[in-house]
Structures are given as C-alpha cells and as structure tokens.
Design a protein around this motif. Structure first.
Motif, PDB file in Angstrom:
ATOM      1  N   VAL A  85      72.288   0.430  -6.454  1.00  0.00           N
ATOM      2  CA  VAL A  85      72.863   1.601  -5.794  1.00  0.00           C
ATOM      3  C   VAL A  85      72.566   2.863  -6.591  1.00  0.00           C
ATOM      4  CG1 VAL A  85      75.018   2.728  -5.156  1.00  0.00           C
ATOM      5  CG2 VAL A  85      74.649   0.320  -4.571  1.00  0.00           C
ATOM      6  N   GLU A  86      72.710   2.808  -7.910  1.00  0.00           N
ATOM      7  CA  GLU A  86      72.563   3.997  -8.747  1.00  0.00           C
ATOM      8  C   GLU A  86      71.113   4.411  -8.957  1.00  0.00           C
ATOM      9  OE1 GLU A  86      74.605   3.334 -12.404  1.00  0.00           O
ATOM     10  OE2 GLU A  86      76.604   3.371 -11.491  1.00  0.00           O
ATOM     11  N   ASN A  87      70.186   3.456  -8.954  1.00  0.00           N
ATOM     12  CA  ASN A  87      68.821   3.771  -9.368  1.00  0.00           C
ATOM     13  C   ASN A  87      67.738   3.567  -8.309  1.00  0.00           C
ATOM     14  OD1 ASN A  87      69.123   4.170 -12.490  1.00  0.00           O
ATOM     15  ND2 ASN A  87      70.311   2.342 -12.001  1.00  0.00           N
ATOM     16  N   ILE A  88      68.054   2.832  -7.241  1.00  0.00           N
ATOM     17  CA  ILE A  88      67.010   2.469  -6.284  1.00  0.00           C
ATOM     18  C   ILE A  88      67.306   2.959  -4.868  1.00  0.00           C
ATOM     19  CG2 ILE A  88      65.806   0.537  -5.188  1.00  0.00           C
ATOM     20  CD1 ILE A  88      66.136  -1.037  -7.789  1.00  0.00           C
ATOM     21  N   ALA A  89      68.490   2.701  -4.372  1.00  0.00           N
ATOM     22  CA  ALA A  89      68.813   2.988  -2.967  1.00  0.00           C
ATOM     23  C   ALA A  89      68.543   4.446  -2.612  1.00  0.00           C
ATOM     24  CB  ALA A  89      70.278   2.646  -2.690  1.00  0.00           C
ATOM     25  N   GLY A  90      67.825   4.636  -1.498  1.00  0.00           N
ATOM     26  CA  GLY A  90      67.570   5.971  -0.976  1.00  0.00           C
ATOM     27  C   GLY A  90      66.355   6.667  -1.548  1.00  0.00           C
ATOM     28  N   LYS A  91      65.762   6.119  -2.611  1.00  0.00           N
ATOM     29  CA  LYS A  91      64.600   6.758  -3.238  1.00  0.00           C
ATOM     30  C   LYS A  91      63.306   6.266  -2.597  1.00  0.00           C
ATOM     31  CE  LYS A  91      66.656   7.630  -7.796  1.00  0.00           C
ATOM     32  NZ  LYS A  91      68.033   7.220  -7.484  1.00  0.00           N
ATOM     33  N   ASN A  93      59.120   5.312  -2.767  1.00  0.00           N
ATOM     34  CA  ASN A  93      58.407   4.441  -3.707  1.00  0.00           C
ATOM     35  C   ASN A  93      57.716   5.177  -4.848  1.00  0.00           C
ATOM     36  OD1 ASN A  93      59.188   2.032  -2.603  1.00  0.00           O
ATOM     37  ND2 ASN A  93      57.407   1.830  -1.271  1.00  0.00           N
ATOM     38  N   GLU A  94      57.178   6.362  -4.586  1.00  0.00           N
ATOM     39  CA  GLU A  94      56.527   7.094  -5.677  1.00  0.00           C
ATOM     40  C   GLU A  94      57.552   7.456  -6.752  1.00  0.00           C
ATOM     41  OE1 GLU A  94      54.162  10.350  -4.408  1.00  0.00           O
ATOM     42  OE2 GLU A  94      52.929   9.149  -3.063  1.00  0.00           O
ATOM     43  N   GLU A  95      58.739   7.841  -6.329  1.00  0.00           N
ATOM     44  CA  GLU A  95      59.801   8.137  -7.286  1.00  0.00           C
ATOM     45  C   GLU A  95      60.223   6.881  -8.028  1.00  0.00           C
ATOM     46  OE1 GLU A  95      64.237  10.266  -7.352  1.00  0.00           O
ATOM     47  OE2 GLU A  95      63.275   9.743  -5.441  1.00  0.00           O
ATOM     48  N   LEU A  96      60.292   5.749  -7.323  1.00  0.00           N
ATOM     49  CA  LEU A  96      60.697   4.496  -7.955  1.00  0.00           C
ATOM     50  C   LEU A  96      59.679   4.010  -8.978  1.00  0.00           C
ATOM     51  CD1 LEU A  96      62.235   2.626  -4.889  1.00  0.00           C
ATOM     52  CD2 LEU A  96      63.445   3.470  -6.918  1.00  0.00           C
ATOM     53  N   CYS A  97      58.414   4.363  -8.788  1.00  0.00           N
ATOM     54  CA  CYS A  97      57.404   4.029  -9.800  1.00  0.00           C
ATOM     55  C   CYS A  97      57.795   4.648 -11.144  1.00  0.00           C
ATOM     56  CB  CYS A  97      56.025   4.547  -9.383  1.00  0.00           C
ATOM     57  SG  CYS A  97      55.267   3.627  -8.037  1.00  0.00           S
ATOM     58  N   ARG A  98      58.262   5.894 -11.102  1.00  0.00           N
ATOM     59  CA  ARG A  98      58.640   6.596 -12.335  1.00  0.00           C
ATOM     60  C   ARG A  98      59.966   6.073 -12.882  1.00  0.00           C
ATOM     61  NH1 ARG A  98      56.873  10.794  -8.915  1.00  0.00           N
ATOM     62  NH2 ARG A  98      59.021  11.428  -8.456  1.00  0.00           N
ATOM     63  N   VAL A  99      60.884   5.719 -11.983  1.00  0.00           N
ATOM     64  CA  VAL A  99      62.210   5.268 -12.412  1.00  0.00           C
ATOM     65  C   VAL A  99      62.170   3.861 -12.992  1.00  0.00           C
ATOM     66  CG1 VAL A  99      64.527   4.662 -11.593  1.00  0.00           C
ATOM     67  CG2 VAL A  99      63.434   6.754 -10.783  1.00  0.00           C
ATOM     68  N   GLU A 107      48.657   3.498 -10.141  1.00  0.00           N
ATOM     69  CA  GLU A 107      48.028   2.579  -9.182  1.00  0.00           C
ATOM     70  C   GLU A 107      48.655   1.196  -9.258  1.00  0.00           C
ATOM     71  OE1 GLU A 107      43.598   0.775  -8.087  1.00  0.00           O
ATOM     72  OE2 GLU A 107      43.809   2.382  -9.563  1.00  0.00           O
ATOM     73  N   ARG A 108      48.879   0.719 -10.488  1.00  0.00           N
ATOM     74  CA  ARG A 108      49.472  -0.607 -10.663  1.00  0.00           C
ATOM     75  C   ARG A 108      50.930  -0.615 -10.188  1.00  0.00           C
ATOM     76  NH1 ARG A 108      51.205  -2.931 -16.349  1.00  0.00           N
ATOM     77  NH2 ARG A 108      52.025  -4.965 -15.738  1.00  0.00           N
ATOM     78  N   ALA A 109      51.662   0.466 -10.486  1.00  0.00           N
ATOM     79  CA  ALA A 109      53.060   0.547 -10.061  1.00  0.00           C
ATOM     80  C   ALA A 109      53.170   0.585  -8.539  1.00  0.00           C
ATOM     81  CB  ALA A 109      53.717   1.783 -10.678  1.00  0.00           C
ATOM     82  N   MET A 110      52.272   1.318  -7.867  1.00  0.00           N
ATOM     83  CA  MET A 110      52.305   1.376  -6.413  1.00  0.00           C
ATOM     84  C   MET A 110      51.915   0.031  -5.797  1.00  0.00           C
ATOM     85  SD  MET A 110      53.598   4.013  -5.082  1.00  0.00           S
ATOM     86  CE  MET A 110      53.119   3.667  -3.387  1.00  0.00           C
ATOM     87  N   VAL A 151      63.982   9.764  10.652  1.00  0.00           N
ATOM     88  CA  VAL A 151      63.428  10.426   9.470  1.00  0.00           C
ATOM     89  C   VAL A 151      63.725   9.550   8.255  1.00  0.00           C
ATOM     90  CG1 VAL A 151      63.408  12.524   8.086  1.00  0.00           C
ATOM     91  CG2 VAL A 151      63.865  12.666  10.544  1.00  0.00           C
ATOM     92  N   THR A 152      62.687   9.050   7.583  1.00  0.00           N
ATOM     93  CA  THR A 152      62.923   8.043   6.557  1.00  0.00           C
ATOM     94  C   THR A 152      62.028   8.200   5.340  1.00  0.00           C
ATOM     95  OG1 THR A 152      62.926   5.633   6.158  1.00  0.00           O
ATOM     96  CG2 THR A 152      61.293   6.484   7.709  1.00  0.00           C
ATOM     97  N   ASN A 153      62.536   7.757   4.201  1.00  0.00           N
ATOM     98  CA  ASN A 153      61.731   7.657   2.978  1.00  0.00           C
ATOM     99  C   ASN A 153      60.958   6.347   2.917  1.00  0.00           C
ATOM    100  OD1 ASN A 153      62.190  10.112   1.760  1.00  0.00           O
ATOM    101  ND2 ASN A 153      63.602   9.357   0.196  1.00  0.00           N
ATOM    102  N   ALA A 154      61.189   5.457   3.869  1.00  0.00           N
ATOM    103  CA  ALA A 154      60.517   4.156   3.876  1.00  0.00           C
ATOM    104  C   ALA A 154      59.063   4.302   4.306  1.00  0.00           C
ATOM    105  CB  ALA A 154      61.244   3.210   4.834  1.00  0.00           C
ATOM    106  N   PRO A 155      58.209   3.346   3.920  1.00  0.00           N
ATOM    107  CA  PRO A 155      56.823   3.354   4.403  1.00  0.00           C
ATOM    108  C   PRO A 155      56.787   3.184   5.923  1.00  0.00           C
ATOM    109  CG  PRO A 155      57.116   1.804   2.582  1.00  0.00           C
ATOM    110  CD  PRO A 155      58.477   2.227   3.008  1.00  0.00           C
TER     111      PRO A 155
END
Length: 272
Positions: A85-91, A93-99, A107-110, A151-155
C-alpha cells in the motif's frame, strides 16, 4: 497542444469537506480510474509482486553464458500488504522501477515489470468482478447520456483486459493510458487528456479514484474526486484531496450526492 489548452482553461479547484457534487451541475461526464475503482484488483497485483520479487531470473552475461541471479529484494523477506500500500499501489511501472529496483538498469527493471504484468493478467483472468454497485451506477450514467472515460496508470494490455472482463468495452468512450502521456498520475496529464478527448469541461466533470496518486491527479486537473476506500483508509484519501469518500457504488452517501446534483441541474436548466 491539448495539454497547453487545458492548462490555460483549467479552473482553480479546492476540495470540499462536505459530501456534495452539486457545484459541477449540469454534469457532462464522469471519469473512472480502473484498478481498485472498477474492480478490486490490488490483491492480485500484490500476489504477483510478492511472488516476482522473490523469484530467480536468468541474466545473460555473454551470448553463450547465463547465471542464475536471486533478486534478493528486502533481503529475501517477502513484502507484506502494508509495504504494498505504501510503496506500490497506484504508482506506474516506470516509477516502480526507481522505487523497487533502483540499482538495476532501466531496461532490465522494465523487463521485470512487464513480466509481473503478464503474471497479473494470468492471475486476473478468472478472479475479478466489479466493485459493488458499479452496474447500477453505469446504468444511471447511460440513462442520462453522460460522457465517460477510463484513466489509468496501468499498461494498456491490463486496462483493456479488465475493461473487457467487466463488460465495459462499449461503456467507455475513451481509455487514457498514463504512460502514453507526457507524465503519469499524480500529474494531471492523463485526466487533462481525457477531458480533451471527450470535449468536456472540468467544471462539469468529476472523477472516481481509489489511490492517493489518482486523487491528486484529478484534483490537479481541476475536478472534484470521489474516493473509494477499496484499499486505502478514508483519512488518507481525504488528505490527498478527495471531496468525499464512499465504500462502494451502493454507498447511500454517493446516491444522495447524485440526487442533489440532478436537482441542482434542473434548477440551472429553468433559470433564465
């Protein structure tokens, strides 16, 4: 160009503390997030991340050589729901690569994120249903001829799968994918794009969202946001800027607000 035009015409909006939507009358459109707003998909995302972050991956060193590499995320300790909930939900994927994977090359993270999304789609294929009351709300929207967008942040592949599974392919007039915009939520770009594509005013549109980043995006785009406490506490959503929060689409609080909105629109219509 659409972003510049919407920025120039966007009203200044401050969230209200009461459960009212009357100030958007007459209503032109409603915008919906997807994950956690149309369906409770977060538990499936959680399961996919929990498993993927503990899996082993083959990393090519040379054309003829591979080694098995343990991800070792959090020292091998599986993530829990609080971390999710604190670190993943709602973000996105590009942001999650950094988090989640700051030491990996992008490239590997994506590639990891894309594999995780594929796992999510496999798990979701027979497990998801709509948030309670969604069908009733959608009928209300259609009966009034309102425009509607997702409207979504999902792929896009995830968004299209969930919309199809829920039988909403013909319901939405536009589906805006955040990673196809200049900036994803919590920036307003995806919601501004939806307003532009539907040719509606933010003064006469509101949003349904379940995440902090989504609420911030909707408010930044000049619209009131109704929060759904699918997975996040009401207090957190209100602090993010939600006008008010409902449990689901059967919540009496929502229908009281919609009835008030309709009455206000009728008054506006007959006022000379």
């Amino acid at each position: 160009m659409w972003f510049i035009l919407m920025e120039l015409t966007r009203p200044s909006f401050s969230p209200s503390s009461n459960c009212s939507l009357a100030f958007v009358a007459p209503l032109e459109a409603i915008l919906f997030d997807i994950d956690g707003t149309l369906c409770d998909s977060d538990p499936i995302h959680y399961d996919a991340f929990r498993e993927m972050l503990q899996e082993k991956f083959l990393c090519g060193l040379e054309k003829r050589m591979t080694i098995v590499m343990q991800v070792g995320f959090r020292g091998g300790v599986p993530i829990d729901e609080e971390f999710f909930v604190e670190n993943i939900a709602g973000k996105h994927n590009e942001e999650l690569c950094r988090v989640l994977l700051p030491d990996w090359d992008f490239e590997r993270a994506m590639k990891f994120m894309n594999d995780k999304e594929a796992m999510f789609r496999r798990l979701a294929s027979d497990k998801l249903g709509p948030i309670k009351g969604l069908g009733k709300l959608n009928q209300w929207v259609e009966d009034r001829g309102l425009k509607r967008g997702a409207v979504t942040n999902a792929p896009r592949s995830n968004a299209e799968l969930l919309i199809s599974m829920l039988g909403l392919t013909d319901f939405f007039k536009t589906v805006v994918i955040a990673n196809e915009c200049d900036q994803a939520k919590p920036f307003p770009d995806p919601y501004l794009k939806a307003l532009y594509e539907l040719e509606v005013s933010p003064k006469h549109t509101f949003v349904f969202e379940d995440s902090v980043s989504g609420i911030k995006a909707g408010v930044s785009a000049g619209m009131p946001v109704v929060g759904l406490s699918t997975r996040n506490p009401e207090k957190v959503l209100v602090e993010a800027g939600a006008t008010f929060v409902v449990k689901d689409y059967d919540d009496p609080k929502l229908w009281t607000a919609l009835q008030e909105l309709v009455k206000k629109a009728e008054v506006v219509e007959v006022t000379p």
